[in-house]
Design a protein around this motif. Structure first.
Motif, PDB file in Angstrom:
ATOM      1  N   HIS A  89       0.838  -1.209   0.000  1.00 19.29           N
ATOM      2  CA  HIS A  89       0.000   0.000   0.000  1.00 19.29           C
ATOM      3  C   HIS A  89       0.871   1.258   0.000  1.00 19.29           C
ATOM      4  N   HIS A  90       1.967   1.223   0.751  1.00 20.19           N
ATOM      5  CA  HIS A  90       2.875   2.363   0.749  1.00 20.19           C
ATOM      6  C   HIS A  90       3.528   2.536  -0.621  1.00 20.19           C
ATOM      7  N   ALA A  91       3.871   1.433  -1.267  1.00 24.48           N
ATOM      8  CA  ALA A  91       4.487   1.505  -2.595  1.00 24.48           C
ATOM      9  C   ALA A  91       3.520   2.101  -3.610  1.00 24.48           C
ATOM     10  N   LEU A  92       2.264   1.674  -3.558  1.00 30.84           N
ATOM     11  CA  LEU A  92       1.260   2.196  -4.494  1.00 30.84           C
ATOM     12  C   LEU A  92       0.985   3.673  -4.231  1.00 30.84           C
ATOM     13  N   ARG A  93       0.993   4.063  -2.950  1.00 37.01           N
ATOM     14  CA  ARG A  93       0.775   5.468  -2.618  1.00 37.01           C
ATOM     15  C   ARG A  93       1.905   6.331  -3.166  1.00 37.01           C
ATOM     16  N   ALA A  94       3.134   5.837  -3.038  1.00 35.93           N
ATOM     17  CA  ALA A  94       4.279   6.581  -3.566  1.00 35.93           C
ATOM     18  C   ALA A  94       4.246   6.640  -5.091  1.00 35.93           C
ATOM     19  N   LEU A  95       3.819   5.550  -5.721  1.00 32.31           N
ATOM     20  CA  LEU A  95       3.708   5.530  -7.179  1.00 32.31           C
ATOM     21  C   LEU A  95       2.666   6.538  -7.649  1.00 32.31           C
ATOM     22  N   ARG A  96       1.557   6.579  -6.941  1.00 33.71           N
ATOM     23  CA  ARG A  96       0.501   7.536  -7.294  1.00 33.71           C
ATOM     24  C   ARG A  96       1.024   8.968  -7.191  1.00 33.71           C
ATOM     25  N   GLU A  97       1.815   9.240  -6.151  1.00 36.22           N
ATOM     26  CA  GLU A  97       2.368  10.582  -5.991  1.00 36.22           C
ATOM     27  C   GLU A  97       3.303  10.935  -7.139  1.00 36.22           C
ATOM     28  N   GLN A  98       4.088   9.951  -7.594  1.00 39.32           N
ATOM     29  CA  GLN A  98       4.961  10.180  -8.749  1.00 39.32           C
ATOM     30  C   GLN A  98       4.140  10.555  -9.970  1.00 39.32           C
ATOM     31  N   ILE A  99       3.056   9.829 -10.193  1.00 41.76           N
ATOM     32  CA  ILE A  99       2.242  10.042 -11.391  1.00 41.76           C
ATOM     33  C   ILE A  99       1.548  11.394 -11.351  1.00 41.76           C
ATOM     34  N   VAL A 100       1.046  11.767 -10.171  1.00 43.00           N
ATOM     35  CA  VAL A 100       0.269  12.995 -10.029  1.00 43.00           C
ATOM     36  C   VAL A 100       1.147  14.234 -10.063  1.00 43.00           C
ATOM     37  N   THR A 101       2.313  14.183  -9.418  1.00 45.24           N
ATOM     38  CA  THR A 101       3.132  15.389  -9.245  1.00 45.24           C
ATOM     39  C   THR A 101       4.216  15.570 -10.299  1.00 45.24           C
ATOM     40  N   GLN A 102       4.526  14.525 -11.079  1.00 47.01           N
ATOM     41  CA  GLN A 102       5.587  14.654 -12.066  1.00 47.01           C
ATOM     42  C   GLN A 102       5.076  14.282 -13.455  1.00 47.01           C
ATOM     43  N   LYS A 103       5.847  14.669 -14.463  1.00 51.16           N
ATOM     44  CA  LYS A 103       5.475  14.373 -15.846  1.00 51.16           C
ATOM     45  C   LYS A 103       5.953  12.971 -16.199  1.00 51.16           C
ATOM     46  N   VAL A 104       5.116  12.004 -15.984  1.00 48.57           N
ATOM     47  CA  VAL A 104       5.470  10.606 -16.211  1.00 48.57           C
ATOM     48  C   VAL A 104       5.122  10.217 -17.644  1.00 48.57           C
ATOM     49  N   SER A 105       6.094   9.647 -18.326  1.00 48.73           N
ATOM     50  CA  SER A 105       5.876   9.233 -19.715  1.00 48.73           C
ATOM     51  C   SER A 105       5.596   7.742 -19.840  1.00 48.73           C
ATOM     52  N   HIS A 106       6.177   6.934 -18.934  1.00 48.76           N
ATOM     53  CA  HIS A 106       5.986   5.493 -19.009  1.00 48.76           C
ATOM     54  C   HIS A 106       5.892   4.911 -17.603  1.00 48.76           C
ATOM     55  N   ILE A 107       5.152   3.825 -17.482  1.00 44.38           N
ATOM     56  CA  ILE A 107       5.137   3.041 -16.243  1.00 44.38           C
ATOM     57  C   ILE A 107       5.444   1.600 -16.609  1.00 44.38           C
ATOM     58  N   PHE A 108       6.473   1.041 -16.014  1.00 44.47           N
ATOM     59  CA  PHE A 108       6.876  -0.329 -16.289  1.00 44.47           C
ATOM     60  C   PHE A 108       6.614  -1.201 -15.060  1.00 44.47           C
ATOM     61  N   GLU A 109       6.022  -2.336 -15.294  1.00 41.71           N
ATOM     62  CA  GLU A 109       5.846  -3.312 -14.225  1.00 41.71           C
ATOM     63  C   GLU A 109       6.535  -4.604 -14.651  1.00 41.71           C
ATOM     64  N   ALA A 110       7.411  -5.118 -13.813  1.00 39.75           N
ATOM     65  CA  ALA A 110       8.150  -6.331 -14.137  1.00 39.75           C
ATOM     66  C   ALA A 110       8.133  -7.270 -12.942  1.00 39.75           C
ATOM     67  N   ASP A 111       8.236  -8.540 -13.221  1.00 42.68           N
ATOM     68  CA  ASP A 111       8.280  -9.543 -12.158  1.00 42.68           C
ATOM     69  C   ASP A 111       9.465 -10.463 -12.431  1.00 42.68           C
ATOM     70  N   ILE A 112      10.366 -10.575 -11.456  1.00 41.33           N
ATOM     71  CA  ILE A 112      11.543 -11.420 -11.624  1.00 41.33           C
ATOM     72  C   ILE A 112      11.145 -12.864 -11.386  1.00 41.33           C
ATOM     73  N   ARG A 113      11.158 -13.662 -12.428  1.00 45.76           N
ATOM     74  CA  ARG A 113      10.690 -15.041 -12.334  1.00 45.76           C
ATOM     75  C   ARG A 113      11.603 -15.872 -11.435  1.00 45.76           C
ATOM     76  N   GLY A 114      10.989 -16.572 -10.489  1.00 45.29           N
ATOM     77  CA  GLY A 114      11.752 -17.444  -9.607  1.00 45.29           C
ATOM     78  C   GLY A 114      12.840 -16.712  -8.850  1.00 45.29           C
ATOM     79  N   TYR A 115      12.513 -15.542  -8.323  1.00 47.77           N
ATOM     80  CA  TYR A 115      13.545 -14.690  -7.706  1.00 47.77           C
ATOM     81  C   TYR A 115      14.364 -15.432  -6.659  1.00 47.77           C
ATOM     82  N   PHE A 116      13.694 -16.054  -5.687  1.00 50.51           N
ATOM     83  CA  PHE A 116      14.416 -16.711  -4.619  1.00 50.51           C
ATOM     84  C   PHE A 116      15.154 -17.963  -5.102  1.00 50.51           C
TER      85      PHE A 116
END
Length: 271
Positions: free
Chosen positions: A137-164
Motif C-alpha cells: 500500500h505504501h508503494a502504491l501510494r508513492a507511485l501515485r504521488e509520482q504520477i500525479v506530481t511529475q510528468k510521467v511518460s511510461h510506467i513499467f511493471e516487471a516480475d523477476i521469475r523465480g527470484y528466490f
C-alpha cells in the motif's frame, strides 16, 4: 526496536562505511524471547514436525538451548520442509515454499532483526520490499504521488521469475559482508544457504560447481548458487540487501517480493 538495536541503527546511519564485527552477543535468551512475540502463530511446522504450540510450551528452555548452542558453535541449520503452493490469482502453476523448523524460524527472525538495524540506514527510500513499517500500500501510494506530481511518460511493471530460486549465493554473501564482519552471523547465514530442502522424504542439497567450469559459471548462474530455501525471515532481509546493491532505482518505486514498478519521468530519462 530494542535499545541495543537502536544504537546499532544509529551507528550504521552515522557511518555508512562501518563494518560491524560484534553482533552475535545480542542473541541472548531474552532477545530470542522478545523476538518470539513477532513470530506468526499460524505458521506450519518444519521437518521435525514440531508445532508452534509445542515450542511455546517450553519456550524458556528452548531459547536457552539455542543460545547455548550458538555460544558453543554447535548450532546446525536444519533443512527446510519444501512444499509447492499455488501461485497468486490469475497465475498458473505452483511455486516452492520452504518452511523452517520453529526453532530455526525464531533464530532466523532474530538475526533478521539485527540485519535490519544495520542495513535500513543504507536502503533507498524508493524501496519497499520486506522492510519494517512498509507494505504494498505504501508503494502504491508513492507511485501515485509520482504520477500525479511529475510528468510521467511510461510506467513499467516487471516480475523477476523465480527470484528466490535464482539469487547468487556468493554475491549475496559478499554484499552482506560490506556491513557485517561478525564471524558468527556470517557463519549462520552460510549454514542456512547450504542446509538444503526436504521434500517427500528426499533431502535436496545445493549442488557444487564441478572443477573446470569457472567460465561457464561466469556466463550463467550455476545450480549450486541458486537459492534453495525460500521462506525464512533472513531470506527476505538478504533479498532486500541484494536488491539495494543492484541499484535498481532511478525514479522507481519498488514494491514487495519480486515485483518492480518504475515510473519514468521526462526529466530523468528520454525514451
Amino acid at each position: 526496536m530494542s535499545t541495543q538495536l537502536a544504537q546499532i541503527a544509529k551507528k550504521a546511519k552515522l557511518d555508512r562505511k562501518v563494518r560491524f564485527t560484534s553482533l552475535a552477543h545480542l542473541l541472548t535468551p531474552e532477545f530470542l524471547k522478545d523476538t518470539w512475540a513477532t513470530i506468526n502463530r499460524r505458521g506450519a511446522g518444519g521437518v521435525d514436525g514440531e508445532s508452534i504450540e509445542q515450542f511455546e510450551s517450553e519456550l524458556e528452555q528452548r531459547v536457552r538451548e539455542i543460545s547455548e548452542r550458538l555460544k558453543a558453535g554447535t548450532y546446525r541449520a536444519p533443512p527446510v520442509r519444501r512444499v509447492d503452493i499455488p501461485k497468486g490469482p490469475g497465475k498458473s502453476g505452483t511455486r516452492p515454499l520452504g518452511i523452517p523448523t520453529v526453532a530455526d524460524r525464531l533464530l532466523q527472525k532474530a538475526v533478521a532483526r539485527i540485519l535490519e538495524a544495520v542495513f535500513e540506514a543504507d536502503f533507498c527510500d524508493a524501496s519497499y520490499g520486506y522492510r519494517p513499517g512498509r507494505s504494498p500500500h505504501h508503494a502504491l501510494r508513492a507511485l501515485r504521488e509520482q504520477i500525479v506530481t511529475q510528468k510521467v511518460s511510461h510506467i513499467f511493471e516487471a516480475d523477476i521469475r523465480g527470484y528466490f530460486n535464482h539469487v547468487c549465493h556468493s554475491w549475496l554473501q559478499r554484499m552482506v559482508r560490506e556491513r557485517i564482519a561478525d564471524p558468527v552471523l556470517l557463519s549462520l547465514i552460510g549454514k542456512w544457504l547450504k542446509a538444503g530442502a526436504m521434500q517427500e522424504g528426499v533431502l535436496r542439497q545445493p549442488k557444487r560447481l564441478p572443477p573446470g567450469l569457472r567460465e561457464r559459471r561466469q556466463r550463467s548462474t550455476s545450480e549450486h548458487d541458486r537459492m534453495q530455501r525460500p521462506g525464512g525471515a533472513t531470506e527476505q532481509t538478504r533479498s532486500e540487501v541484494l536488491s539495494h546493491f543492484q541499484n535498481l532505482t532511478a525514479t522507481p518505486v519498488r514494491a514487495v517480493r519480486s515485483a518492480l514498478i518504475v515510473a519514468v519521468t521526462h526529466s530523468t530519462h528520454s525514451w
